[in-house]
Motif scaffolding. Sequence first.
Motif, mmCIF file in Angstrom:
data_model
loop_
_atom_site.group_PDB
_atom_site.id
_atom_site.type_symbol
_atom_site.label_atom_id
_atom_site.label_comp_id
_atom_site.label_asym_id
_atom_site.label_seq_id
_atom_site.Cartn_x
_atom_site.Cartn_y
_atom_site.Cartn_z
ATOM 1 N N ALA A 230 0.370 -2.969 14.778
ATOM 2 C CA ALA A 230 -1.016 -3.333 15.075
ATOM 3 C C ALA A 230 -1.902 -2.093 15.181
ATOM 4 C CB ALA A 230 -1.076 -4.136 16.370
ATOM 5 N N ILE A 231 -1.391 -1.049 15.810
ATOM 6 C CA ILE A 231 -2.172 0.187 15.957
ATOM 7 C C ILE A 231 -2.486 0.790 14.593
ATOM 8 C CG2 ILE A 231 -2.098 2.571 16.796
ATOM 9 C CD1 ILE A 231 -0.405 1.518 19.162
ATOM 10 N N VAL A 232 -1.484 0.887 13.742
ATOM 11 C CA VAL A 232 -1.682 1.516 12.433
ATOM 12 C C VAL A 232 -2.613 0.667 11.572
ATOM 13 C CG1 VAL A 232 -0.505 2.258 10.322
ATOM 14 C CG2 VAL A 232 0.453 2.830 12.553
ATOM 15 N N TRP A 233 -2.547 -0.637 11.708
ATOM 16 C CA TRP A 233 -3.498 -1.486 10.983
ATOM 17 C C TRP A 233 -4.926 -1.207 11.442
ATOM 18 C CZ3 TRP A 233 -6.867 -5.497 12.517
ATOM 19 C CH2 TRP A 233 -7.486 -6.156 11.447
ATOM 20 N N LEU A 234 -5.148 -1.098 12.738
ATOM 21 C CA LEU A 234 -6.485 -0.826 13.256
ATOM 22 C C LEU A 234 -6.998 0.543 12.818
ATOM 23 C CD1 LEU A 234 -6.191 -2.298 16.856
ATOM 24 C CD2 LEU A 234 -7.660 -3.162 15.022
ATOM 25 N N LEU A 235 -6.112 1.496 12.646
ATOM 26 C CA LEU A 235 -6.511 2.818 12.160
ATOM 27 C C LEU A 235 -6.911 2.793 10.692
ATOM 28 C CD1 LEU A 235 -3.676 5.020 13.708
ATOM 29 C CD2 LEU A 235 -6.090 5.101 14.365
ATOM 30 N N SER A 236 -6.364 1.857 9.942
ATOM 31 C CA SER A 236 -6.445 1.887 8.486
ATOM 32 C C SER A 236 -7.740 1.294 7.951
ATOM 33 C CB SER A 236 -5.265 1.128 7.889
ATOM 34 O OG SER A 236 -5.463 -0.280 8.000
ATOM 35 N N GLU A 237 -7.972 1.543 6.670
ATOM 36 C CA GLU A 237 -9.125 0.958 5.993
ATOM 37 C C GLU A 237 -9.007 -0.554 5.849
ATOM 38 O OE1 GLU A 237 -12.137 2.198 4.964
ATOM 39 O OE2 GLU A 237 -11.447 3.757 6.341
ATOM 40 N N TYR A 241 -13.839 -3.305 8.878
ATOM 41 C CA TYR A 241 -14.975 -4.010 9.475
ATOM 42 C C TYR A 241 -14.649 -4.482 10.893
ATOM 43 C CZ TYR A 241 -19.404 -6.587 9.131
ATOM 44 O OH TYR A 241 -20.703 -7.043 9.301
ATOM 45 N N VAL A 242 -13.673 -3.823 11.508
ATOM 46 C CA VAL A 242 -13.226 -4.212 12.850
ATOM 47 C C VAL A 242 -13.560 -3.097 13.827
ATOM 48 C CG1 VAL A 242 -11.268 -4.892 14.283
ATOM 49 C CG2 VAL A 242 -11.327 -5.531 11.858
ATOM 50 N N THR A 243 -14.378 -3.392 14.819
ATOM 51 C CA THR A 243 -14.625 -2.432 15.896
ATOM 52 C C THR A 243 -14.990 -3.190 17.163
ATOM 53 O OG1 THR A 243 -15.622 -0.270 16.399
ATOM 54 C CG2 THR A 243 -17.129 -1.993 15.607
ATOM 55 N N GLY A 244 -14.663 -2.587 18.300
ATOM 56 C CA GLY A 244 -14.898 -3.241 19.580
ATOM 57 C C GLY A 244 -14.005 -4.440 19.812
ATOM 58 N N SER A 245 -12.856 -4.472 19.128
ATOM 59 C CA SER A 245 -11.967 -5.635 19.178
ATOM 60 C C SER A 245 -10.639 -5.303 19.860
ATOM 61 C CB SER A 245 -11.702 -6.154 17.756
ATOM 62 O OG SER A 245 -12.891 -6.637 17.169
ATOM 63 N N PHE A 246 -9.903 -6.368 20.196
ATOM 64 C CA PHE A 246 -8.644 -6.231 20.925
ATOM 65 C C PHE A 246 -7.572 -7.083 20.262
ATOM 66 C CE2 PHE A 246 -12.189 -5.573 23.703
ATOM 67 C CZ PHE A 246 -11.824 -4.493 24.496
ATOM 68 N N ILE A 247 -6.386 -6.525 20.157
ATOM 69 C CA ILE A 247 -5.225 -7.285 19.690
ATOM 70 C C ILE A 247 -4.250 -7.397 20.856
ATOM 71 C CG2 ILE A 247 -3.251 -7.387 18.119
ATOM 72 C CD1 ILE A 247 -4.884 -5.884 16.068
ATOM 73 N N ASP A 248 -3.959 -8.636 21.263
ATOM 74 C CA ASP A 248 -2.998 -8.872 22.343
ATOM 75 C C ASP A 248 -1.609 -9.014 21.761
ATOM 76 O OD1 ASP A 248 -4.627 -9.096 24.832
ATOM 77 O OD2 ASP A 248 -5.620 -10.657 23.672
ATOM 78 N N LEU A 249 -0.655 -8.267 22.328
ATOM 79 C CA LEU A 249 0.734 -8.313 21.882
ATOM 80 C C LEU A 249 1.610 -8.527 23.116
ATOM 81 C CD1 LEU A 249 -0.638 -5.511 20.193
ATOM 82 C CD2 LEU A 249 1.169 -6.395 18.746
ATOM 83 N N ALA A 250 1.643 -9.763 23.579
ATOM 84 C CA ALA A 250 2.364 -10.061 24.808
ATOM 85 C C ALA A 250 3.157 -11.351 24.703
ATOM 86 C CB ALA A 250 1.388 -10.124 25.986
ATOM 87 N N GLY A 251 3.592 -11.690 23.500
ATOM 88 C CA GLY A 251 4.435 -12.853 23.318
ATOM 89 C C GLY A 251 3.800 -14.169 23.702
#
Length: 253
Positions: A230-237, A241-251
């Motif tokens: 998820a982190i590397v996806w957010l870093l990537s091109e 068009y994603v900013t100020g967003s959150f990805i929850d990874l808690a099952g």
Amino acid sequence: METSEVTGALIITGASRGIGAATARLAATQGYRICVNYLNDAAAAEAVVTDIENNGGQAIAVQADTSRSSEIDKLFRAVDTELGTLAGLVNNVGILGPQCRVDQLDEERLHRILTTNVAGYFLCAKQAVLRMSTAHGGRGGAIVNVSSAASRLGSPGEYVDYAASKGAVDTFTRGLALEVAAEGIRVNAVRPGFIYTDIHASGGDPQRVARLAAGLPMRRGGQPQEVAQAIVWLLSERASYVTGSFIDLAGGR
């Protein structure tokens, strides 16, 4: 393993183990030149660097205490000199204390956790913005803050201070994202929870994830590599068009 075209330097704080190490290894396969920041365990940091180099990537290990501005300055200067143009920052360092209630907390613990988990994120982001913002002559880039599901759940009876520090990270993520959105910098966060990492041992409960796993919607704990994706996806091109967003990874919790 072949890497893609080099995309610039990436600093990952607290990258000698757990989520940080998994992110370093994965980001290197995408062409980032990796700075593996660590505090104490030089051998573990160098092992991550060796893994990256053995797979055709470029990496350095830099010791720095990211709760101190002078150490942060040293960290970023080392990257300027050894890895070149900064393309991204992963604010990953996080500490907690032994499980306790709020009425058992002391001042020293609160200062230590808030300085490392909140002030350190601000100060590292400051240095990244000074290098990446188009307002400062930079080429843009991305920042990913590692928050926690604790910011939503509160961690009662365990780590309310840690949860509060991650709540501050969430607010910081949103505010900074809006502040630099027009300057070529995207700022997002991941909120892991119940991940098999060593941080639980420092809280006095090394088997915490295994103990709680059956009560999660997915009936299992998560792995650092799942957060790294998820982190590397957010870093990537791919997340351009994603900013100020959150990805929850808690099952599902």
